[in-house]
Write a protein that holds these residues in place. Structure first.
Motif, PDB file in Angstrom:
ATOM      1  N   PRO A 129     -16.253 -27.201  11.042  1.00  0.00           N
ATOM      2  CA  PRO A 129     -14.824 -27.173  10.684  1.00  0.00           C
ATOM      3  C   PRO A 129     -14.571 -26.505   9.344  1.00  0.00           C
ATOM      4  O   PRO A 129     -13.528 -25.854   9.151  1.00  0.00           O
TER       5      PRO A 129
ATOM      6  N   MET B  73      -8.936 -29.175  10.470  1.00  0.00           N
ATOM      7  CA  MET B  73     -10.249 -28.763   9.990  1.00  0.00           C
ATOM      8  C   MET B  73     -10.493 -29.303   8.588  1.00  0.00           C
ATOM      9  O   MET B  73     -11.587 -29.786   8.269  1.00  0.00           O
TER      10      MET B  73
ATOM     11  N   HIS C 184     -13.466 -32.117  18.720  1.00  0.00           N
ATOM     12  CA  HIS C 184     -13.381 -33.031  17.576  1.00  0.00           C
ATOM     13  C   HIS C 184     -12.505 -34.239  17.892  1.00  0.00           C
ATOM     14  O   HIS C 184     -12.833 -35.377  17.491  1.00  0.00           O
TER      15      HIS C 184
ATOM     16  N   CYS D  78     -19.643 -31.328   8.732  1.00  0.00           N
ATOM     17  CA  CYS D  78     -18.484 -30.560   8.261  1.00  0.00           C
ATOM     18  C   CYS D  78     -18.695 -29.053   8.200  1.00  0.00           C
ATOM     19  O   CYS D  78     -17.774 -28.321   7.873  1.00  0.00           O
TER      20      CYS D  78
ATOM     21  N   SER E 290     -12.376 -23.228   9.144  1.00  0.00           N
ATOM     22  CA  SER E 290     -11.172 -23.258   8.322  1.00  0.00           C
ATOM     23  C   SER E 290     -11.095 -22.029   7.422  1.00  0.00           C
ATOM     24  O   SER E 290     -10.012 -21.457   7.230  1.00  0.00           O
TER      25      SER E 290
ATOM     26  N   VAL F 282     -11.058 -21.921  17.957  1.00  0.00           N
ATOM     27  CA  VAL F 282     -10.279 -22.945  17.251  1.00  0.00           C
ATOM     28  C   VAL F 282      -9.901 -24.078  18.195  1.00  0.00           C
ATOM     29  O   VAL F 282     -10.046 -25.266  17.863  1.00  0.00           O
TER      30      VAL F 282
ATOM     31  N   GLN G  29      -5.087 -25.029  10.242  1.00  0.00           N
ATOM     32  CA  GLN G  29      -6.176 -25.404   9.340  1.00  0.00           C
ATOM     33  C   GLN G  29      -6.207 -26.898   9.030  1.00  0.00           C
ATOM     34  O   GLN G  29      -7.258 -27.421   8.640  1.00  0.00           O
TER      35      GLN G  29
ATOM     36  N   TRP H 116     -13.001 -26.256  19.236  1.00  0.00           N
ATOM     37  CA  TRP H 116     -13.427 -27.200  18.196  1.00  0.00           C
ATOM     38  C   TRP H 116     -12.465 -28.378  18.118  1.00  0.00           C
ATOM     39  O   TRP H 116     -12.891 -29.539  18.036  1.00  0.00           O
ATOM     40  N   PHE H 117     -11.167 -28.099  18.130  1.00  0.00           N
ATOM     41  CA  PHE H 117     -10.186 -29.176  17.993  1.00  0.00           C
ATOM     42  C   PHE H 117     -10.270 -30.159  19.146  1.00  0.00           C
ATOM     43  O   PHE H 117     -10.280 -31.379  18.943  1.00  0.00           O
TER      44      PHE H 117
END
Length: 876
Positions: A53, A40, A301, A50, A57, A294, A37, A297-298
């Motif tokens: 994320p 995020m 990002h 935002c 989260s 997850v 988390q 996204w990471f």
């Protein structure tokens, strides 16, 4: 004797170590979810784009809530197990505080989810509610931490200056004199329907001579357990079970294709396989989807994966920073550093055991999590990068995309993949079930090599490639497509699937055990009606082992032998991977060599209630099915052959084993699971039993894990995975005589099942067996001279004994000899494999069944007809 594990120095019981491990692993999972988390939350605080994320989260936080509630509950259960009354109450307060924090956390997540629906970025805080939630959470864990420390040995020594003994445990009494001492035991070997038929004929003859009723115990293993149980159950009511011309024998001849007997059975078999396969694929799918969401996204990002001109581009050092690579390989670096520190320290000075243990723990934990982190953070972008380098393609190859695309082509490709895997599974089973058959033909040797060496790895590789393709595509989509990553309806679907699987099924119900158990029960367990007909005992009638394994009028007790799969170096030799799990009417559980800790057996009636509140898991048909669970991802001593195919068997749902409660757990003096009365107590016990069933984690342990004696549940499979003859268990009981009915399909003239039993009895119990099977060797002759041998087992001399105790062994083996009936001669001429038909063939006709039954009867008659054997058996 107390259990031993790294760092305990033998000062803790198996249950204590297991409960501590269960708690720490759950706590580690909760910590991992907090770490997941973190980026995020950092993105939300940055205040730019935002919603994704922030809501992601909150989804991860939902899983975190479940993890820390489980961790707090297991911490409380561990402290409660240590039986420190004052700290037990304190720990209960801490657990309730954590549970209260979880309720507040859920309310907070719901409010925050709504806040992220607006245009402006919301904060991951709801003000006072968040402050109260965090305060209650911290208070609860502080109370649990203090209780945990105070009840530990270190805490007891520091706070009170005393050495605390291990908690008292209940150990079932081991009689100084075995109830089988001075008596006769009969054992029926494993071997599927082949052994069931052969053992039936032998038991018919032994009953006619009165030897069956004189026996104190009959031990059944795998296929031999079918007949042993059938004979025992019917003998409780009638004097001549399965006699020639009896209605039950005529009925059994109509059930020789017991697994797929009739259209309904075939339909149920197909549905059972399909049901488990669908559940397994759904579990794999939702897991991969959650990871991809997850991870995608990471990586997006951080700028590792980008969409540039509709092409996926991979950058290992976004903005020229090394931060991503440090995060990806940091844990592995920590593990390597701990190793180097230990080596350098050991070079210049003596390292204290405490320091060595701390460094080892740090290295082990960092490596355990560092490897999957590196695979995900480096392997997934690396895979996308390599695919992007393929000439003439801007993304994943269309042939690979077809495996996961919801198009007609994708459905066809996916179906083809499933068909290929099923074909590989069938090929592997045929190869493994050959049981040592040897051939000098090059074609047969190539086929055997392909079935036993290539096909298992091919199936695992195909499954791995398919999962990797799915993960790569989903991760790429989440990293580059905002609409893909913000489809929150997918989260509802994934969550609903996970909840539905937990509510409506479990790892035992999705396996083939229930189908297998029902088929065995309907085919072999019969009762004779008043009108003289025979019918199967109602399957829904609970034949509780504690009651039905005992003789009713006359005859022996019924014992079924299975194995518990464990891979602990603390308890089992290298590559044995199992310990015996014995079903008896009085006591049930783990029995092994004298080095195993005490407390591995339970009162059967108590264990039945603990395994299932509806008393369905520990019954006579359930024990038959578990003892015959040859097709399983875990296979005890033969794991070396089946390990390459574990993943394939697990995914295809070729799973006959059962997860049962570990008898070392909850083994106290008090009756832990007494009968309950009243509506609410009964409802509570029922709901608790349903919730406590083994979940998807157990399926993962079957596929790739290492089962442990410390686990809360153990995986019980075929008794032949330890000793296919049942001879070792019989000798452990120190009888005067043992008749072994051996229909094992070991290589001709090798008698490997007997050899393994001889070695195992000597290793585990110090029993020396003197037997010479040479009279049964055919060699260059057309037939063996005889089909039985006589031997002596010498037990270790006990204190007070003038001489070592000896047991006589009479072993009758399924081999061809001279002077067989003409029907057997004709059958043998038509069937060259007789009497070593492959165990993979479980579909007999009336001729197959009668040939093996008649052979068992004839060879048993040749054994008892010898004047020396007859005189010895009469001397009981």
């Amino acid at each position: 004797m107390l259990g031993e594990s790294a760092g305990t120095k033998g000062e803790a019981t198996i249950e204590q170590i297991g409960r501590r491990r269960t708690f720490t692993r759950t706590l580690q999972l909760a910590i991992v979810l907090v770490v997941v988390q973190w980026p995020m939350r950092q993105a939300v605080q940055a205040g730019v784009d935002c919603e994704i994320p922030g809501r992601l989260s909150l989804l991860v936080d939902g899983t975190f809530i479940v993890a820390y509630v489980y961790a707090s509950y297991r911490a409380y259960k561990y402290i409660r197990f240590l039986n420190r009354q004052s700290w037990r109450k304190v720990a209960a307060v801490g657990a309730w505080l954590v549970f209260g924090a979880a309720i507040l956390d859920i309310v907070e997540d719901i409010k925050l989810w709504q806040n992220f629906g607006g245009a402006a970025c919301a904060d991951l805080s709801t003000g006072l509610l968040t402050t109260v939630m965090v305060g209650v959470f911290v208070a609860g864990w502080l109370v649990l931490a203090v209780s945990y420390f105070a009840t530990s040995r270190f805490g007891q020594q520091k706070l009170y200056g005393v050495e605390l003994a291990a908690p008292a445990k209940f150990t079932p009494s081991q009689e100084a004199v075995s109830p089988d001492a001075g008596k006769l035991i009969i054992t029926c070997s494993g071997g599927g329907i082949r052994s069931a038929s052969f053992c039936l004929g032998a038991l018919q003859h032994l009953r006619e001579l009165g030897l069956y009723d004189k026996a104190s115990t009959v031990i059944g293993v795998s296929g031999g357990g079918y007949t042993a149980a059938a004979f025992h159950v019917l003998r409780r009511e009638v004097d001549d079970p399965f006699a020639q011309g009896s209605p039950e024998l005529a009925r059994l001849r109509r059930q020789t294709r017991y697994l797929l007997q009739g259209g309904r059975a075939i339909f149920l078999a197909g549905l059972s396989v399909l049901f488990g396969l669908v559940v397994n694929l759904l579990l794999i799918g939702i897991t991969l989807r959650a990871i991809a969401w997850v991870l995608g996204w990471f990586l997006g990002h951080e700028g590792v994966i980008r969409d540039i001109n509709s092409e996926i581009q991979v950058t290992w050092r976004p903005d020229g920073s090394w931060n991503f690579l440090i995060v990806a390989g940091g844990l592995i670096a920590v593990s390597a550093t701990a190793f180097v520190i230990e080596k350098i320290w050991d070079r210049w000075a003596r390292m204290p055991d405490v320091v060595r243990m701390v460094l080892a723990s740090i290295g082990s934990v960092s490596l355990r999590y560092g490897v999957p982190v590196a695979i995900l953070l480096l392997g997934v972008p690396g895979g996308l990068y390599l695919i992007g380098q393929l000439p003439g393609d801007s993304g994943l190859p269309s042939g690979l995309l077809a495996l996961v695309d919801p198009t007609q082509q994708g459905v066809t490709s996916f179906s083809a993949l499933v068909v290929v895997l099923i074909g590989l599974g069938r090929s592997v089973w045929n190869g493994l079930a050959a049981e040592g058959k040897e051939s000098t033909k090059l074609k047969d040797r190539i086929l055997a090599f392909a079935q036993t060496k290539l096909a298992p790895w091919a199936g695992t590789i195909i499954i791995g490639i398919a999962a990797a393709i799915v993960l790569l595509r989903w991760t790429g989509g989440y990293a580059t497509e905002k609409s893909f990553a913000s489809d929150w309806g997918v989260a509802v679907i994934l969550g609903s699937i996970a909840v539905a699987i937990k509510v409506f099924t479990d790892a035992n119900r999705t396996s083939l055990h229930s189908f297998y158990r029902e088929r065995l029960s309907r085919a072999f367990l019969v009762e004779r009606k008043e009108n003289g007909s025979a019918a199967s005992i109602d399957y829904y009638k609970r034949l509780r082992y504690s009651s039905w394994a005992q003789p009713n009028k006359a005859g022996p007790r019924l014992v079924i032998a299975g194995v518990a799969n464990v891979e602990d170096a603390d308890f089992v030799p290298t590559q044995r991977d199992c310990v015996p799990f014995i079903f008896e009417s009085d006591q049930i559980g783990i029995i092994g060599d004298r080095s195993l800790p005490d407390g591995g057996r339970r009162r059967t009636a108590d264990y039945e209630r603990e395994a299932d509140v509806l008393l369905r898991e520990v019954t006579v048909p359930a024990a038959m099915a578990m003892s015959g669970a040859a097709v399983s991802p875990l296979t005890g001593r033969v794991n070396g052959r089946t390990r390459p195919v574990r993943v394939l068997l697990a995914v295809l749902n070729a799973r006959l084993g059962v997860w049962l409660p570990n008898p070392y757990w909850n083994n106290h003096v008090d009756d832990t699971f007494p009968p309950v009365t009243g509506f609410f107590p009964t409802l509570s016990r029922y709901v608790g039993s349903v919730i406590d069933k083994p979940g998807p984690y157990r399926l993962l342990r079957e596929a790739v894990g290492s089962p442990s004696m410390y686990d809360r549940r153990i995986y019980v499979t075929d008794g032949g995975h330890y000793d296919n003859l049942g001879l070792v268990e019989a000798l452990r009981r120190k009888p005067k005589q043992v008749i072994v009915i051996d229909a094992s399909n070991d290589a001709e003239d090798r008698f490997s099942a007997l050899a393994e039993a001889i070695a195992t009895a000597r290793m585990d119990h110090g029993i020396q067996i003197d037997v010479d099977p040479k009279p049964m060797i055919r060699g260059g002759k057309s037939r063996a001279d005889r089909a039985w041998v006589y031997g002596i087992a010498t037990h270790p001399q006990a204190e007070g004994e003038e001489a070592p105790y000896k047991t006589e062994i009479f072993l009758v083996k399924a081999v061809l000899t001279s002077q067989l009936g003409w029907d057997l001669e004709v059958y043998a001429g038509r069937n060259p494999a007789f009497p070593r038909t492959a165990t993979s063939d479980q579909f007999y006709d009336e001729w197959d069944f009668e040939a093996y039954r008649s052979l068992g009867y004839s060879l048993a008659e040749s054994l008892t007809g010898h004047h020396r054997v007859r005189d010895r058996l009469a001397d009981l």
